[in-house]
Design an enzyme around this catalytic site. Structure first.
Site, PDB file in Angstrom:
ATOM      1  CG  LEU A 158       6.251   6.165  -4.559  1.00 21.81           C
ATOM      2  CD1 LEU A 158       5.735   5.247  -5.666  1.00 21.81           C
ATOM      3  CD2 LEU A 158       7.786   6.356  -5.008  1.00 21.81           C
ATOM      4  CG  HIS A 184      -5.239   9.772  -2.237  1.00 17.87           C
ATOM      5  ND1 HIS A 184      -6.112   8.763  -1.627  1.00 17.87           N
ATOM      6  CD2 HIS A 184      -4.083   9.130  -2.299  1.00 17.87           C
ATOM      7  CE1 HIS A 184      -5.294   7.761  -0.907  1.00 17.87           C
ATOM      8  NE2 HIS A 184      -4.252   7.959  -1.558  1.00 17.87           N
ATOM      9  CG  HIS A 229      -4.538   4.183   0.429  1.00 16.34           C
ATOM     10  ND1 HIS A 229      -3.829   4.805   1.385  1.00 16.34           N
ATOM     11  CD2 HIS A 229      -3.689   4.764  -0.600  1.00 16.34           C
ATOM     12  CE1 HIS A 229      -2.928   5.472   1.077  1.00 16.34           C
ATOM     13  NE2 HIS A 229      -2.796   5.562  -0.223  1.00 16.34           N
ATOM     14  CG  ASP A 267       3.684   3.355 -11.852  1.00 17.57           C
ATOM     15  OD1 ASP A 267       3.203   3.260 -10.779  1.00 17.57           O
ATOM     16  OD2 ASP A 267       4.075   4.512 -12.343  1.00 17.57           O
ATOM     17  CG  HIS A 322      -2.236   6.047  -5.586  1.00 12.75           C
ATOM     18  ND1 HIS A 322      -2.580   4.905  -5.098  1.00 12.75           N
ATOM     19  CD2 HIS A 322      -2.236   6.849  -4.462  1.00 12.75           C
ATOM     20  CE1 HIS A 322      -2.497   4.753  -3.762  1.00 12.75           C
ATOM     21  NE2 HIS A 322      -2.140   5.970  -3.054  1.00 12.75           N
ATOM     22  CD  GLU A 323      -0.452  10.274  -4.003  1.00 14.09           C
ATOM     23  OE1 GLU A 323      -1.330  10.826  -3.258  1.00 14.09           O
ATOM     24  OE2 GLU A 323       0.138   9.415  -3.799  1.00 14.09           O
ATOM     25  CB  THR A 373     -13.177  -1.826  -3.910  1.00 15.80           C
ATOM     26  OG1 THR A 373     -13.998  -1.145  -2.806  1.00 15.80           O
ATOM     27  CG2 THR A 373     -13.197  -1.054  -5.278  1.00 15.80           C
TER      28      THR A 373
HETATM   29 ZN   LIG Z   1      -2.411   6.887  -1.454  1.00 13.53          ZN
END
Ligand SMILES: [Zn+2]
Length: 641
Positions: free
Chosen positions: A186, A230, A236, A287, A226-227, A251
């Site tokens: 993705l 990063h 992750h 999502d 999400h990206e 977390t």
């Molecule tokens: Zn990722």
């Protein structure tokens, strides 16, 4: 009925494996980059030391309390019209990033009570760049046509030397490439510490934004959230290991990634059996099922954006300031020309806040003299143009405090033919707006822009069940698809301006047929094409009923498997059409995938042999996936002894 049910399961499971599961390439890319660039590991160590120092100095997220705005540029690389996603789709992606990084997303209220105290406003915003690295005005979007079918994750999309687009200075911009990644990925991102020449985020065009080509269940723009996580140094949430660490203290420890949409509470089997934060953006859930960053994640991201952080230079980027020399208003963006004929065209651009008028100029490419127009609206109709001629256009905004610089120069070329046609069928850009066309009488229409699609409909009757549609006088490379109701029947895709033809013979009577006409790779023209739909009781037949055929030049669309039943070897005939790769997969009757194999062809039909001698006797489903089409054949394995 039973067979249909199994078929659905099998296809579903296969899609689940190749497409339905979130698959982010960031860690694989990191592994490769660390091998290629040993310096990156040292950089990342240094960054981690700085992050820990920041945590010590700013306990409980007490760092700088201001919103940091990150100038962002989208580089779109496209081979097909669909891949060339619209400005509006990019805006929808930007809106999601701006909501998710300020905890103003509409689903933030779905965070369960257990984690609601950890919900964090990261206080980061993203703006589309208004000036490029040279200081010139920009829309913040670059577009490049390419012949590449898919780009993979080897960073070639970021290198003009390999057909991609070079990043803008990574110290001043977040670069986001949108392309066809392929392989079920993705998106992927580069962590802080990597080479500036490949820094940024890559998104697949099907998982960008919330409209257009955005595809469920990844159609809420969260792949970018999400990206970018990063890109701002987040790992992750499961730490890419069984019960691994994401280097964030608040977390919970996750067993591994979570897919789909787990119900809460979802317990980890790691030490202490904590409830997993499956709704965190850094998990792998759908999502619609990820909607929060934690306070610890915020601190980790802010650490790279502030002080001596690896991305702190973004805070002083000029990327979203008005272009230099802009006076009190910025240069217009989005200058484009449409409705181009041999002698006329329409230029338009985006409204500039504070502008009272605009100075629009155009000239023939070979001339050095601009023709100047002052207009108060944001578009201008040009008339009296010369056929087959390239023109340059530019526009600047005039505000009370002075004029902006000119926009970047945009070219267009008038069409060759002076024979104009009137398209009485627009608007018919969707199946729902299909225009009914007469049978047996030619129809003329035109594909007037790269995004124009023409839909037509007609009906067969109980006595005239066979239909044929012919396209002639093609001014450009147009293709045609035939649907019966909602069922895709076939595609005709000859190269260039060769005629297109589809025939369909069926036992079904009084069906409604839909014809979709579109330009290959954005082909369009001011000249019309001719379409002829016919129906008949006996004509257009070849061998039997329920059979489709095209003329000899065309790709036969049917995916074939034989012999059937089979015992040792099978032959698969795979129609690649315009695609150069695909997947062959075989599932058993329970839906279990037995074989998945990537295959390559080249805009043609290709034959493959497969050894099935190890298969148990029974019913199997053989899928061929190429482009966005999946074709399935049943296969019976019967040991002949
Ligand atoms: Zn990722």
């Amino acid at each position: 009925m039973k067979t249909f049910f199994n078929l659905v399961i099998c296809t579903f499971l296969f899609l689940n494996i190749s497409l339905g599961q979130r698959n982010c390439g960031a860690m694989d890319v990191l592994e490769r980059q660390l091998i290629e660039n040993p310096q990156m590991l040292k950089n990342m160590d240094e960054i981690e030391r700085q992050v820990q120092e920041y945590l010590k100095n700013n306990p409980n997220g007490s760092g700088q309390r201001t919103v940091i705005t990150i100038p962002t540029v989208f580089h779109v690389l496209y081979r097909t019209t669909a891949e060339n996603i619209s400005d509006a789709q990019i805006q929808s992606q930007l809106a999601v990033l701006n909501q998710d990084f300020t905890a103003t997303n509409t689903d933030i209220g779905s965070v369960p009570a257990l984690f609601s105290g950890l919900v964090s406003n990261v206080e980061v915003q993203f703006c589309l760049a208004t000036q490029d690295p040279t200081g010139a005005a920009t829309s913040g979007i670059t577009r490049k046509s390419t012949t590449k079918t898919s780009w993979g994750t080897n960073d070639s999309v970021k290198k003009s030397s390999q057909g991609g687009t070079d990043p803008w200075n990574a110290a001043n911009y977040l670069n986001i490439w949108v392309c066809n990644i392929g392989g079920g990925i993705l998106g992927y991102a580069q962590f802080p510490g990597g080479s500036a020449a490949t820094d940024g985020v890559v998104l697949d065009y099907r998982y960008t934004g919330t409209i257009g080509t955005a595809t469920a269940p990844f159609n809420k723009g969260r792949t970018a959230t999400h990206e970018v996580g990063h890109w701002l140094n987040l790992r992750h949430i499961w730490g890419d290991a069984t019960c691994g660490s994401d280097l964030v203290s608040d977390t919970p420890t996750h067993n591994t990634s979570n897919g789909g949409c787990p119900s809460h509470p979802h317990y980890s089997t790691c030490s202490g059996a904590p409830v997993e934060m499956t709704m965190n953006y850094m998990d792998y859930t759908d999502d619609a099922c990820m909607y929060m960053f934690s306070a610890g994640q915020k601190t980790r991201m802010r650490a790279v954006l502030e002080g001596s952080g690896a991305r702190a230079s973004l805070q002083s980027s000029p990327g979203c300031m008005p272009p230099s020399g802009g006076g009190s208003c910025s240069a217009p963006s989005g200058l484009t020309t449409s409705s181009i004929t041999a002698t006329t065209a329409t230029s338009s651009w985006t409204v500039v806040s504070g502008a009272t008028t605009y100075t629009y100029e155009f000239k023939e490419n070979s001339s050095s003299t601009w023709i100047v127009n002052t207009v108060s609206s944001t578009s201008l109709n040009l008339t009296g143009l010369v056929a087959s001629t390239t023109y340059n256009t530019r526009v600047k905004a005039n505000c009370a405090g002075g004029s902006s610089v000119y926009s970047a120069t945009v070219n267009f070329t008038t069409s060759a033919s002076s024979s104009s046609c009137t398209d009485t069928y627009e608007s018919n850009n969707t199946k729902n707006t299909s225009k009914t066309i007469p049978l047996g009488t030619t129809t003329t229409a035109k594909i007037s822009s790269a995004s124009d699609i023409d839909w037509f409909k007609f009906s067969s009757s109980s006595s005239q069940r066979n239909v044929q549609v012919t396209m002639t006088n093609l001014p450009a490379d147009y293709d045609m698809e035939l649907y019966r109701g909602n069922t895709f029947i076939m595609l005709s895709e000859n190269d260039g301006t060769n005629d297109e033809l589809v025939k369909h013979n069926t036992t079904q009577s009084t069906a409604t047929y839909y014809v979709k006409v579109f330009g290959y790779n954005g082909a369009n023209s001011a000249s019309c094409y001719t379409l002829l739909a016919q129906r008949s009781a006996s004509a257009y037949r070849s061998v039997g009923d329920d059979e489709e055929q095209t003329n000899g030049e065309l790709v036969k669309e049917e995916f074939l498997v034989f012999p059937n039943p089979a015992s040792s070897d099978i032959t698969l005939v795979a129609p690649f059409g315009k695609h150069t790769d695909g997947y062959l997969t075989i599932c058993d009757i329970t839906g279990k995938v037995i074989i998945t194999q990537k295959v390559t062809g080249d805009r043609n039909v290709k034959t493959f042999n497969m050894d099935v001698s190890s298969f148990d006797n029974g019913l199997y489903f053989v899928n061929f996936i190429s482009g966005d089409k999946t074709q399935t054949q049943k296969l019976v394995i019967a040991e002949m002894k």
